[in-house]
Scaffold this motif. Structure first.
Motif, mmCIF file in Angstrom:
data_model
loop_
_atom_site.group_PDB
_atom_site.id
_atom_site.type_symbol
_atom_site.label_atom_id
_atom_site.label_comp_id
_atom_site.label_asym_id
_atom_site.label_seq_id
_atom_site.Cartn_x
_atom_site.Cartn_y
_atom_site.Cartn_z
ATOM 1 N N ARG A 279 0.842 -1.191 0.000
ATOM 2 C CA ARG A 279 0.000 0.000 0.000
ATOM 3 C C ARG A 279 0.883 1.249 0.000
ATOM 4 O O ARG A 279 1.983 1.244 0.544
ATOM 5 C CB ARG A 279 -0.884 0.038 1.235
ATOM 6 C CG ARG A 279 -2.010 -0.975 1.181
ATOM 7 C CD ARG A 279 -2.852 -0.860 2.407
ATOM 8 N NE ARG A 279 -2.121 -1.491 3.509
ATOM 9 C CZ ARG A 279 -2.519 -1.474 4.765
ATOM 10 N NH1 ARG A 279 -3.620 -0.864 5.103
ATOM 11 N NH2 ARG A 279 -1.807 -2.070 5.692
ATOM 12 N N HIS A 280 0.370 2.293 -0.596
ATOM 13 C CA HIS A 280 1.050 3.586 -0.582
ATOM 14 C C HIS A 280 0.258 4.522 0.309
ATOM 15 O O HIS A 280 -0.947 4.672 0.137
ATOM 16 C CB HIS A 280 1.155 4.179 -1.994
ATOM 17 C CG HIS A 280 2.033 3.372 -2.899
ATOM 18 N ND1 HIS A 280 3.390 3.434 -2.841
ATOM 19 C CD2 HIS A 280 1.731 2.480 -3.871
ATOM 20 C CE1 HIS A 280 3.907 2.620 -3.743
ATOM 21 N NE2 HIS A 280 2.910 2.021 -4.377
ATOM 22 N N ILE A 281 0.930 5.153 1.235
ATOM 23 C CA ILE A 281 0.274 6.078 2.148
ATOM 24 C C ILE A 281 0.781 7.483 1.847
ATOM 25 O O ILE A 281 1.988 7.729 1.829
ATOM 26 C CB ILE A 281 0.565 5.715 3.617
ATOM 27 C CG1 ILE A 281 -0.032 4.347 3.912
ATOM 28 C CG2 ILE A 281 -0.005 6.767 4.558
ATOM 29 C CD1 ILE A 281 0.267 3.842 5.298
ATOM 30 N N ASN A 282 -0.137 8.381 1.586
ATOM 31 C CA ASN A 282 0.204 9.787 1.348
ATOM 32 C C ASN A 282 0.037 10.531 2.661
ATOM 33 O O ASN A 282 -1.056 10.590 3.218
ATOM 34 C CB ASN A 282 -0.696 10.392 0.267
ATOM 35 C CG ASN A 282 -0.493 9.712 -1.067
ATOM 36 O OD1 ASN A 282 0.628 9.361 -1.409
ATOM 37 N ND2 ASN A 282 -1.577 9.483 -1.794
ATOM 38 N N THR B 249 -1.450 16.086 11.099
ATOM 39 C CA THR B 249 -1.018 15.114 10.111
ATOM 40 C C THR B 249 -2.183 14.229 9.711
ATOM 41 O O THR B 249 -2.883 13.695 10.567
ATOM 42 C CB THR B 249 0.128 14.236 10.661
ATOM 43 O OG1 THR B 249 1.185 15.090 11.068
ATOM 44 C CG2 THR B 249 0.623 13.265 9.613
ATOM 45 N N LYS B 250 -2.378 14.048 8.391
ATOM 46 C CA LYS B 250 -3.446 13.198 7.884
ATOM 47 C C LYS B 250 -2.821 12.169 6.958
ATOM 48 O O LYS B 250 -2.200 12.512 5.971
ATOM 49 C CB LYS B 250 -4.468 14.027 7.127
ATOM 50 C CG LYS B 250 -5.212 14.992 8.021
ATOM 51 C CD LYS B 250 -6.230 15.787 7.262
ATOM 52 C CE LYS B 250 -6.923 16.739 8.237
ATOM 53 N NZ LYS B 250 -7.810 17.658 7.584
ATOM 54 N N ASN B 251 -2.985 10.897 7.301
ATOM 55 C CA ASN B 251 -2.476 9.809 6.475
ATOM 56 C C ASN B 251 -3.650 9.190 5.719
ATOM 57 O O ASN B 251 -4.642 8.809 6.310
ATOM 58 C CB ASN B 251 -1.801 8.727 7.332
ATOM 59 C CG ASN B 251 -0.571 9.264 8.009
ATOM 60 O OD1 ASN B 251 0.140 10.073 7.431
ATOM 61 N ND2 ASN B 251 -0.301 8.832 9.229
ATOM 62 N N GLN B 252 -3.523 9.095 4.398
ATOM 63 C CA GLN B 252 -4.570 8.523 3.552
ATOM 64 C C GLN B 252 -3.981 7.422 2.702
ATOM 65 O O GLN B 252 -2.886 7.545 2.180
ATOM 66 C CB GLN B 252 -5.180 9.608 2.665
ATOM 67 C CG GLN B 252 -5.857 10.708 3.451
ATOM 68 C CD GLN B 252 -6.374 11.797 2.536
ATOM 69 O OE1 GLN B 252 -6.116 11.788 1.345
ATOM 70 N NE2 GLN B 252 -7.125 12.715 3.098
ATOM 71 N N GLN B 253 -4.792 6.361 2.518
ATOM 72 C CA GLN B 253 -4.335 5.259 1.675
ATOM 73 C C GLN B 253 -4.889 5.431 0.280
ATOM 74 O O GLN B 253 -5.917 5.918 0.030
ATOM 75 C CB GLN B 253 -4.789 3.926 2.231
ATOM 76 C CG GLN B 253 -4.060 3.590 3.511
ATOM 77 C CD GLN B 253 -4.435 2.188 3.980
ATOM 78 O OE1 GLN B 253 -5.056 1.435 3.255
ATOM 79 N NE2 GLN B 253 -4.055 1.875 5.175
#
Length: 157
Positions: A140-143, A153-157
């Motif tokens: 998976r790539h997390i932006n 901080t907001k981490n989205q997949q």
């Protein structure tokens, strides 16, 4: 507050107050900064001095190599200039070309060597994974985005 009810003024005379004021001023002046000279050696860490900024070991080595290699170009140039002056064919344009020739040859060679070295560093490293048994790979790539004064901080997949 009236002078009669102030406990400090009742307990101190004018002479005692003057002595106390001198003591407070002396304590403030001496405790603010130590003016004694620093020893030349000891366990304290080095402090950056004014002038040339501190450099890493690699930068120092490269700088020394450049200085010594530039000094090596001086004798051939001086010999060429001396020969031209002795033969009475000294032309300022030719002398300038002779003095600039080592640098004109060295700069492109150094730039090309650096380009080749950087190209070798930029290639991705080969990764060889050898597994024995069932393996699950999560790709998976997390932006991640951090912004704001309070660093939200907001981490989205």
């Amino acid at each position: 507050m009236p002078a009669e009810t102030d406990p400090i003024r009742i307990a101190m005379t004018d002479q005692d107050a003057a002595v106390e004021a001198r003591r407070i001023i002396a304590d403030f002046a001496t405790s603010y900064r130590d003016q004694s000279p620093v020893p030349r050696y000891g366990d304290s860490p080095p402090v950056a001095q004014p002038g040339i900024p501190p450099m890493t070991v690699r930068t120092t080595e490269v700088t020394r190599a450049i200085m010594f290699s530039s000094l090596a170009t001086v004798p051939p140039g001086l010999i060429a200039v001396a020969v031209m002056v002795a033969s009475e064919h000294a032309d300022p344009t030719v002398i300038g070309m002779i003095c600039a020739a080592p640098a004109a040859i060295a700069v492109p060679i150094l730039a090309l060597a650096r380009l080749v070295r950087r190209a070798g560093e930029s290639t991705p490293a080969e990764i060889h994974n050898h597994y024995d048994g069932p393996v699950y790979q999560d790709q998976r790539h997390i932006n991640s985005r951090t912004s704001g004064v309070w660093a939200n901080t907001k981490n989205q997949q």
